[in-house]
Scaffold this active site. Structure first.
Site, mmCIF file in Angstrom:
data_model
loop_
_atom_site.group_PDB
_atom_site.id
_atom_site.type_symbol
_atom_site.label_atom_id
_atom_site.label_comp_id
_atom_site.label_asym_id
_atom_site.label_seq_id
_atom_site.Cartn_x
_atom_site.Cartn_y
_atom_site.Cartn_z
ATOM 1 N N ASN A 69 -3.401 0.889 3.981
ATOM 2 C CA ASN A 69 -2.470 2.005 3.792
ATOM 3 C C ASN A 69 -2.601 3.004 4.950
ATOM 4 O O ASN A 69 -3.553 2.943 5.740
ATOM 5 C CB ASN A 69 -2.782 2.707 2.469
ATOM 6 N N CYS A 78 0.467 -6.716 -0.700
ATOM 7 C CA CYS A 78 1.656 -5.950 -0.324
ATOM 8 C C CYS A 78 2.859 -6.894 -0.385
ATOM 9 O O CYS A 78 2.946 -7.853 0.389
ATOM 10 C CB CYS A 78 1.514 -5.382 1.080
ATOM 11 N N GLY A 79 3.756 -6.634 -1.305
ATOM 12 C CA GLY A 79 4.910 -7.513 -1.484
ATOM 13 C C GLY A 79 5.858 -7.474 -0.292
ATOM 14 O O GLY A 79 6.275 -8.529 0.210
ATOM 15 N N ASN A 80 6.205 -6.287 0.151
ATOM 16 C CA ASN A 80 7.156 -6.200 1.263
ATOM 17 C C ASN A 80 6.571 -6.807 2.538
ATOM 18 O O ASN A 80 7.274 -7.463 3.306
ATOM 19 C CB ASN A 80 7.553 -4.738 1.491
ATOM 20 N N ASN A 161 -2.427 -5.315 -7.031
ATOM 21 C CA ASN A 161 -2.778 -3.893 -6.937
ATOM 22 C C ASN A 161 -2.197 -3.159 -8.156
ATOM 23 O O ASN A 161 -1.284 -3.653 -8.822
ATOM 24 C CB ASN A 161 -2.309 -3.287 -5.601
ATOM 25 N N HIS A 163 -0.332 -0.523 -10.718
ATOM 26 C CA HIS A 163 0.907 0.274 -10.796
ATOM 27 C C HIS A 163 1.023 0.913 -12.168
ATOM 28 O O HIS A 163 0.755 0.268 -13.186
ATOM 29 C CB HIS A 163 2.131 -0.610 -10.553
ATOM 30 N N ASN A 194 -0.750 3.225 -7.752
ATOM 31 C CA ASN A 194 0.630 3.374 -7.266
ATOM 32 C C ASN A 194 1.487 3.809 -8.452
ATOM 33 O O ASN A 194 1.296 3.314 -9.569
ATOM 34 C CB ASN A 194 1.136 2.031 -6.732
ATOM 35 N N GLU A 212 3.279 5.734 -3.329
ATOM 36 C CA GLU A 212 2.245 4.719 -3.127
ATOM 37 C C GLU A 212 0.867 5.314 -2.931
ATOM 38 O O GLU A 212 0.703 6.264 -2.150
ATOM 39 C CB GLU A 212 2.584 3.865 -1.900
ATOM 40 N N CYS A 221 8.583 -0.491 -2.554
ATOM 41 C CA CYS A 221 7.276 -1.135 -2.743
ATOM 42 C C CYS A 221 7.536 -2.473 -3.443
ATOM 43 O O CYS A 221 8.126 -2.502 -4.532
ATOM 44 C CB CYS A 221 6.382 -0.236 -3.584
ATOM 45 N N THR A 223 5.306 -4.880 -4.644
ATOM 46 C CA THR A 223 4.533 -5.055 -5.876
ATOM 47 C C THR A 223 5.003 -4.052 -6.928
ATOM 48 O O THR A 223 5.021 -4.354 -8.127
ATOM 49 C CB THR A 223 3.017 -4.884 -5.613
ATOM 50 N N GLY A 224 5.420 -2.860 -6.476
ATOM 51 C CA GLY A 224 5.926 -1.838 -7.394
ATOM 52 C C GLY A 224 7.225 -2.274 -8.054
ATOM 53 O O GLY A 224 7.463 -2.007 -9.243
HETATM 54 N N1 LIG Z 1 -0.120 1.228 -1.520
HETATM 55 C C1 LIG Z 1 -0.456 -0.055 -2.075
HETATM 56 C C2 LIG Z 1 -0.423 -1.172 -1.064
HETATM 57 C C3 LIG Z 1 0.924 -1.456 -0.467
HETATM 58 C C4 LIG Z 1 1.970 -2.022 -1.443
HETATM 59 C C5 LIG Z 1 3.272 -2.341 -0.772
HETATM 60 N N2 LIG Z 1 4.001 -1.307 -0.207
HETATM 61 C C6 LIG Z 1 4.132 -3.398 -1.451
HETATM 62 O O1 LIG Z 1 5.243 -3.625 -0.941
HETATM 63 O O2 LIG Z 1 3.692 -4.042 -2.382
HETATM 64 C C7 LIG Z 1 -1.855 0.009 -2.724
HETATM 65 O O3 LIG Z 1 -2.722 0.763 -2.251
HETATM 66 O O4 LIG Z 1 -2.070 -0.695 -3.704
#
Ligand SMILES: N[C@@H](CCC[C@H](N)C(=O)O)C(=O)O
Length: 281
Positions: A69, A78-80, A161, A163, A194, A212, A221, A223-224
Protein backbone atom coordinates in the site's frame (compact mmCIF):
# COMPACT_ATOMS: atom_id res chain seq x y z
CA UNK A 1 26.35 5.46 -8.44
CA UNK A 2 22.55 5.65 -7.98
CA UNK A 3 20.67 2.75 -9.47
CA UNK A 4 17.49 3.46 -11.38
CA UNK A 5 14.51 1.17 -11.71
CA UNK A 6 12.25 0.88 -14.74
CA UNK A 7 8.61 1.04 -13.69
CA UNK A 8 5.23 0.76 -15.42
CA UNK A 9 2.23 2.67 -14.12
CA UNK A 10 -1.06 0.84 -14.65
CA UNK A 11 -4.62 1.16 -13.46
CA UNK A 12 -7.57 -1.15 -13.07
CA UNK A 13 -10.85 0.75 -12.77
CA UNK A 14 -8.77 3.73 -11.64
CA UNK A 15 -6.96 1.86 -8.85
CA UNK A 16 -3.41 2.82 -9.82
CA UNK A 17 -0.17 1.07 -8.91
CA UNK A 18 3.49 1.19 -9.89
CA UNK A 19 4.59 -2.17 -11.33
CA UNK A 20 8.18 -3.43 -11.29
CA UNK A 21 9.48 -6.68 -12.79
CA UNK A 22 11.72 -8.03 -10.03
CA UNK A 23 13.33 -10.45 -12.45
CA UNK A 24 15.02 -7.35 -13.90
CA UNK A 25 15.22 -5.04 -10.88
CA UNK A 26 15.80 -6.03 -7.30
CA UNK A 27 13.86 -3.88 -4.80
CA UNK A 28 15.59 -4.55 -1.46
CA UNK A 29 13.24 -2.37 0.62
CA UNK A 30 9.78 -2.44 -1.02
CA UNK A 31 8.04 -0.84 1.99
CA UNK A 32 10.28 2.22 1.71
CA UNK A 33 9.99 2.33 -2.10
CA UNK A 34 6.17 2.10 -1.88
CA UNK A 35 6.02 5.11 0.43
CA UNK A 36 8.48 7.25 -1.57
CA UNK A 37 7.19 6.39 -5.05
CA UNK A 38 3.48 6.54 -4.19
CA UNK A 39 3.77 10.16 -3.00
CA UNK A 40 2.08 12.46 -5.52
CA UNK A 41 4.25 15.55 -5.13
CA UNK A 42 7.66 14.01 -4.64
CA UNK A 43 7.34 10.55 -6.20
CA UNK A 44 5.38 9.03 -9.09
CA UNK A 45 1.99 9.11 -7.37
CA UNK A 46 -0.04 5.92 -6.90
CA UNK A 47 -2.12 3.79 -4.56
CA UNK A 48 0.94 1.61 -3.97
CA UNK A 49 3.65 -0.63 -5.42
CA UNK A 50 3.26 -4.04 -7.06
CA UNK A 51 6.17 -6.43 -7.57
CA UNK A 52 5.91 -9.03 -10.32
CA UNK A 53 8.27 -11.95 -9.84
CA UNK A 54 9.04 -15.62 -10.08
CA UNK A 55 6.81 -17.86 -7.95
CA UNK A 56 8.25 -19.80 -5.01
CA UNK A 57 6.70 -22.94 -6.40
CA UNK A 58 7.09 -23.05 -10.18
CA UNK A 59 4.96 -26.20 -10.41
CA UNK A 60 1.89 -24.47 -9.00
CA UNK A 61 2.21 -20.96 -10.44
CA UNK A 62 3.65 -19.08 -13.41
CA UNK A 63 4.35 -15.72 -11.75
CA UNK A 64 4.04 -14.07 -8.36
CA UNK A 65 2.63 -10.79 -7.10
CA UNK A 66 3.47 -8.78 -3.98
CA UNK A 67 1.45 -5.68 -3.18
CA UNK A 68 2.42 -2.77 -0.93
CA UNK A 69 0.00 0.00 0.00
CA UNK A 70 0.97 3.68 -0.23
CA UNK A 71 1.86 3.63 3.48
CA UNK A 72 4.31 0.76 2.89
CA UNK A 73 2.19 -1.97 4.51
CA UNK A 74 2.06 -5.25 2.63
CA UNK A 75 -1.32 -6.78 1.75
CA UNK A 76 -2.19 -10.40 1.01
CA UNK A 77 -4.04 -9.71 -2.24
CA UNK A 78 -5.00 -7.04 -4.76
CA UNK A 79 -7.79 -7.74 -7.23
CA UNK A 80 -7.21 -4.80 -9.55
CA UNK A 81 -3.45 -5.43 -9.66
CA UNK A 82 -3.97 -9.09 -10.52
CA UNK A 83 -5.87 -8.10 -13.68
CA UNK A 84 -3.18 -5.54 -14.57
CA UNK A 85 -0.49 -8.20 -14.18
CA UNK A 86 -2.34 -10.40 -16.68
CA UNK A 87 -2.27 -7.60 -19.21
CA UNK A 88 1.36 -6.72 -18.41
CA UNK A 89 2.64 -10.27 -18.85
CA UNK A 90 0.76 -10.89 -22.09
CA UNK A 91 1.23 -7.57 -23.84
CA UNK A 92 4.92 -7.33 -22.92
CA UNK A 93 5.42 -10.79 -24.41
CA UNK A 94 6.40 -12.46 -21.11
CA UNK A 95 3.77 -15.12 -21.71
CA UNK A 96 1.69 -16.35 -24.63
CA UNK A 97 -0.78 -18.14 -22.38
CA UNK A 98 -4.31 -16.85 -21.97
CA UNK A 99 -4.60 -18.50 -18.57
CA UNK A 100 -2.01 -17.51 -15.97
CA UNK A 101 -1.49 -18.91 -12.46
CA UNK A 102 -0.53 -16.07 -10.15
CA UNK A 103 0.99 -16.78 -6.74
CA UNK A 104 -0.12 -14.33 -4.03
CA UNK A 105 0.19 -14.32 -0.25
CA UNK A 106 -3.40 -15.58 -0.17
CA UNK A 107 -3.04 -18.45 -2.62
CA UNK A 108 -2.67 -19.07 -6.34
CA UNK A 109 -5.21 -17.09 -8.37
CA UNK A 110 -6.13 -18.09 -11.93
CA UNK A 111 -6.30 -15.22 -14.43
CA UNK A 112 -8.33 -15.76 -17.60
CA UNK A 113 -7.33 -13.17 -20.21
CA UNK A 114 -9.94 -11.96 -22.71
CA UNK A 115 -7.87 -11.14 -25.77
CA UNK A 116 -8.95 -8.93 -28.65
CA UNK A 117 -7.46 -9.10 -32.17
CA UNK A 118 -4.82 -11.55 -30.97
CA UNK A 119 -2.71 -9.04 -29.06
CA UNK A 120 -4.70 -6.83 -26.73
CA UNK A 121 -5.98 -7.91 -23.33
CA UNK A 122 -9.35 -6.25 -23.19
CA UNK A 123 -10.39 -7.55 -19.76
CA UNK A 124 -9.45 -10.25 -17.28
CA UNK A 125 -11.48 -12.65 -15.16
CA UNK A 126 -9.82 -13.67 -11.90
CA UNK A 127 -10.81 -16.65 -9.78
CA UNK A 128 -10.58 -14.98 -6.38
CA UNK A 129 -11.19 -18.29 -4.55
CA UNK A 130 -13.64 -18.61 -1.66
CA UNK A 131 -14.49 -15.70 0.63
CA UNK A 132 -13.98 -16.14 4.34
CA UNK A 133 -17.03 -15.00 6.23
CA UNK A 134 -17.80 -13.57 9.60
CA UNK A 135 -19.08 -16.74 11.18
CA UNK A 136 -16.07 -18.79 10.31
CA UNK A 137 -13.54 -19.36 13.03
CA UNK A 138 -10.84 -16.95 11.79
CA UNK A 139 -12.90 -13.84 12.47
CA UNK A 140 -15.26 -13.05 15.28
CA UNK A 141 -15.80 -9.33 15.03
CA UNK A 142 -18.88 -7.22 15.51
CA UNK A 143 -21.19 -6.48 12.59
CA UNK A 144 -22.21 -3.16 14.09
CA UNK A 145 -19.54 -0.53 14.55
CA UNK A 146 -19.73 3.03 15.81
CA UNK A 147 -17.71 5.88 14.34
CA UNK A 148 -18.29 9.20 16.04
CA UNK A 149 -22.04 9.65 16.32
CA UNK A 150 -22.90 7.22 13.51
CA UNK A 151 -23.61 3.50 13.66
CA UNK A 152 -22.54 1.30 10.74
CA UNK A 153 -24.08 -2.11 10.29
CA UNK A 154 -21.91 -4.23 8.08
CA UNK A 155 -20.69 -7.58 6.87
CA UNK A 156 -17.10 -8.71 7.27
CA UNK A 157 -15.76 -10.55 4.24
CA UNK A 158 -12.16 -11.65 3.79
CA UNK A 159 -11.03 -11.94 0.17
CA UNK A 160 -7.44 -12.71 1.14
CA UNK A 161 -7.51 -9.28 2.74
CA UNK A 162 -10.14 -7.97 5.17
CA UNK A 163 -13.21 -5.92 4.20
CA UNK A 164 -16.06 -4.42 6.17
CA UNK A 165 -18.97 -3.72 3.81
CA UNK A 166 -21.60 -1.32 5.07
CA UNK A 167 -24.78 -0.46 3.15
CA UNK A 168 -25.80 3.18 3.52
CA UNK A 169 -28.61 5.40 2.17
CA UNK A 170 -26.43 8.43 1.40
CA UNK A 171 -23.68 7.00 -0.80
CA UNK A 172 -23.11 10.24 -2.75
CA UNK A 173 -22.77 12.50 0.25
CA UNK A 174 -21.33 10.40 3.06
CA UNK A 175 -17.92 11.64 4.19
CA UNK A 176 -15.92 8.51 3.42
CA UNK A 177 -12.59 10.15 4.31
CA UNK A 178 -13.84 10.82 7.81
CA UNK A 179 -15.72 7.59 8.50
CA UNK A 180 -13.38 5.40 6.45
CA UNK A 181 -10.36 6.43 8.48
CA UNK A 182 -12.18 5.84 11.78
CA UNK A 183 -13.55 2.44 10.75
CA UNK A 184 -10.24 1.28 9.26
CA UNK A 185 -8.65 1.62 12.68
CA UNK A 186 -11.61 0.45 14.78
CA UNK A 187 -10.45 -1.75 17.66
CA UNK A 188 -12.43 -4.64 16.12
CA UNK A 189 -9.72 -4.79 13.45
CA UNK A 190 -6.29 -5.30 15.01
CA UNK A 191 -4.83 -5.61 11.49
CA UNK A 192 -6.90 -2.60 10.31
CA UNK A 193 -9.52 -3.13 7.61
CA UNK A 194 -10.61 -2.00 4.14
CA UNK A 195 -14.00 -0.29 4.26
CA UNK A 196 -16.65 -0.37 1.49
CA UNK A 197 -19.62 2.01 1.62
CA UNK A 198 -22.33 0.62 -0.67
CA UNK A 199 -25.84 1.32 -1.86
CA UNK A 200 -28.09 -0.70 -4.16
CA UNK A 201 -29.02 1.61 -7.04
CA UNK A 202 -30.72 -0.85 -9.40
CA UNK A 203 -31.32 -4.59 -9.53
CA UNK A 204 -27.90 -6.24 -9.02
CA UNK A 205 -26.16 -2.88 -9.38
CA UNK A 206 -24.30 -1.58 -6.37
CA UNK A 207 -22.67 1.80 -6.15
CA UNK A 208 -19.60 1.42 -3.97
CA UNK A 209 -17.09 3.90 -2.58
CA UNK A 210 -13.89 2.66 -1.04
CA UNK A 211 -11.60 3.53 1.83
CA UNK A 212 -8.57 1.28 1.57
CA UNK A 213 -6.43 0.21 4.46
CA UNK A 214 -3.00 1.78 3.93
CA UNK A 215 -3.97 3.93 0.94
CA UNK A 216 -7.11 5.89 1.89
CA UNK A 217 -9.74 6.76 -0.71
CA UNK A 218 -9.17 4.90 -3.97
CA UNK A 219 -11.11 4.93 -7.23
CA UNK A 220 -11.81 1.21 -6.95
CA UNK A 221 -10.87 -1.93 -5.07
CA UNK A 222 -11.07 -5.38 -6.69
CA UNK A 223 -11.18 -7.42 -3.51
CA UNK A 224 -13.54 -4.76 -2.11
CA UNK A 225 -15.88 -5.20 -5.08
CA UNK A 226 -15.90 -8.98 -4.47
CA UNK A 227 -16.57 -8.46 -0.76
CA UNK A 228 -19.41 -6.06 -1.58
CA UNK A 229 -21.02 -8.52 -3.99
CA UNK A 230 -20.76 -11.34 -1.44
CA UNK A 231 -22.19 -9.13 1.33
CA UNK A 232 -25.04 -8.03 -0.94
CA UNK A 233 -25.89 -11.64 -1.74
CA UNK A 234 -25.67 -12.79 1.88
CA UNK A 235 -27.97 -10.00 3.05
CA UNK A 236 -30.52 -10.64 0.29
CA UNK A 237 -29.85 -7.39 -1.57
CA UNK A 238 -28.57 -8.92 -4.81
CA UNK A 239 -28.31 -12.18 -6.69
CA UNK A 240 -25.05 -14.07 -7.18
CA UNK A 241 -24.09 -11.88 -10.15
CA UNK A 242 -23.78 -8.15 -9.64
CA UNK A 243 -22.15 -5.05 -11.08
CA UNK A 244 -20.11 -3.06 -8.62
CA UNK A 245 -19.98 0.56 -9.75
CA UNK A 246 -17.02 2.41 -8.23
CA UNK A 247 -15.63 5.89 -8.86
CA UNK A 248 -13.12 4.64 -11.45
CA UNK A 249 -15.15 1.94 -13.17
CA UNK A 250 -17.41 -1.07 -12.90
CA UNK A 251 -16.49 -4.67 -12.12
CA UNK A 252 -18.65 -7.72 -12.78
CA UNK A 253 -18.68 -10.12 -9.88
CA UNK A 254 -20.05 -13.63 -9.72
CA UNK A 255 -20.30 -15.54 -6.44
CA UNK A 256 -20.56 -19.00 -7.94
CA UNK A 257 -23.08 -21.43 -6.56
CA UNK A 258 -21.20 -24.31 -8.19
CA UNK A 259 -17.86 -23.98 -6.40
CA UNK A 260 -18.33 -21.17 -3.86
CA UNK A 261 -15.58 -19.14 -5.56
CA UNK A 262 -15.84 -15.46 -6.42
CA UNK A 263 -15.07 -14.51 -10.03
CA UNK A 264 -14.12 -10.91 -10.80
CA UNK A 265 -14.11 -9.50 -14.35
CA UNK A 266 -12.92 -6.06 -15.31
CA UNK A 267 -10.51 -3.87 -17.25
CA UNK A 268 -6.80 -3.20 -16.96
CA UNK A 269 -4.84 -0.39 -18.62
CA UNK A 270 -1.32 0.97 -19.07
CA UNK A 271 -0.79 4.61 -18.08
CA UNK A 272 2.92 5.35 -18.61
CA UNK A 273 6.45 4.03 -18.00
CA UNK A 274 9.58 5.60 -16.62
CA UNK A 275 12.76 5.35 -14.58
CA UNK A 276 13.11 6.28 -10.93
CA UNK A 277 16.13 6.19 -8.60
CA UNK A 278 16.08 3.35 -6.10
CA UNK A 279 15.21 4.87 -2.74
CA UNK A 280 17.93 5.02 -0.16
CA UNK A 281 20.90 4.64 -2.56
N1 LIG B 1 -5.50 -1.91 0.67
C1 LIG B 1 -5.59 -3.34 0.55
C2 LIG B 1 -4.73 -3.90 -0.55
C3 LIG B 1 -5.09 -3.47 -1.94
C4 LIG B 1 -6.44 -3.98 -2.45
C5 LIG B 1 -6.71 -3.56 -3.87
N2 LIG B 1 -6.84 -2.21 -4.15
C6 LIG B 1 -7.68 -4.44 -4.65
O1 LIG B 1 -7.96 -4.07 -5.81
O2 LIG B 1 -8.05 -5.50 -4.19
C7 LIG B 1 -5.22 -4.00 1.89
O3 LIG B 1 -4.38 -3.46 2.64
O4 LIG B 1 -5.77 -5.05 2.19
Amino acid sequence: MRRTVHFTKMQGAGNDYIYVDTQLYDIPDPEKAAIAWSAYHTGIGSDGLVLIGKPHDGRRADYSMRIFNADGSEAMMCGNASRCIGKYLYEKGLTHKDTIRLETLSGVKILKLHIQDGNEVESVTVDMLKPLLQNQEQFVGPSVLAADERIFEGTYVCMGNPHFVTFVDDIDTIDIAHYGKLLECNEAFPQRCNIEFAQLTDADTIRTRVWERGSGITMACGTGACATAVAAFLTGRASRKSNIVMDGGTLQIEYSEADGHVYMTGPAAFAFEGEIPLTGE
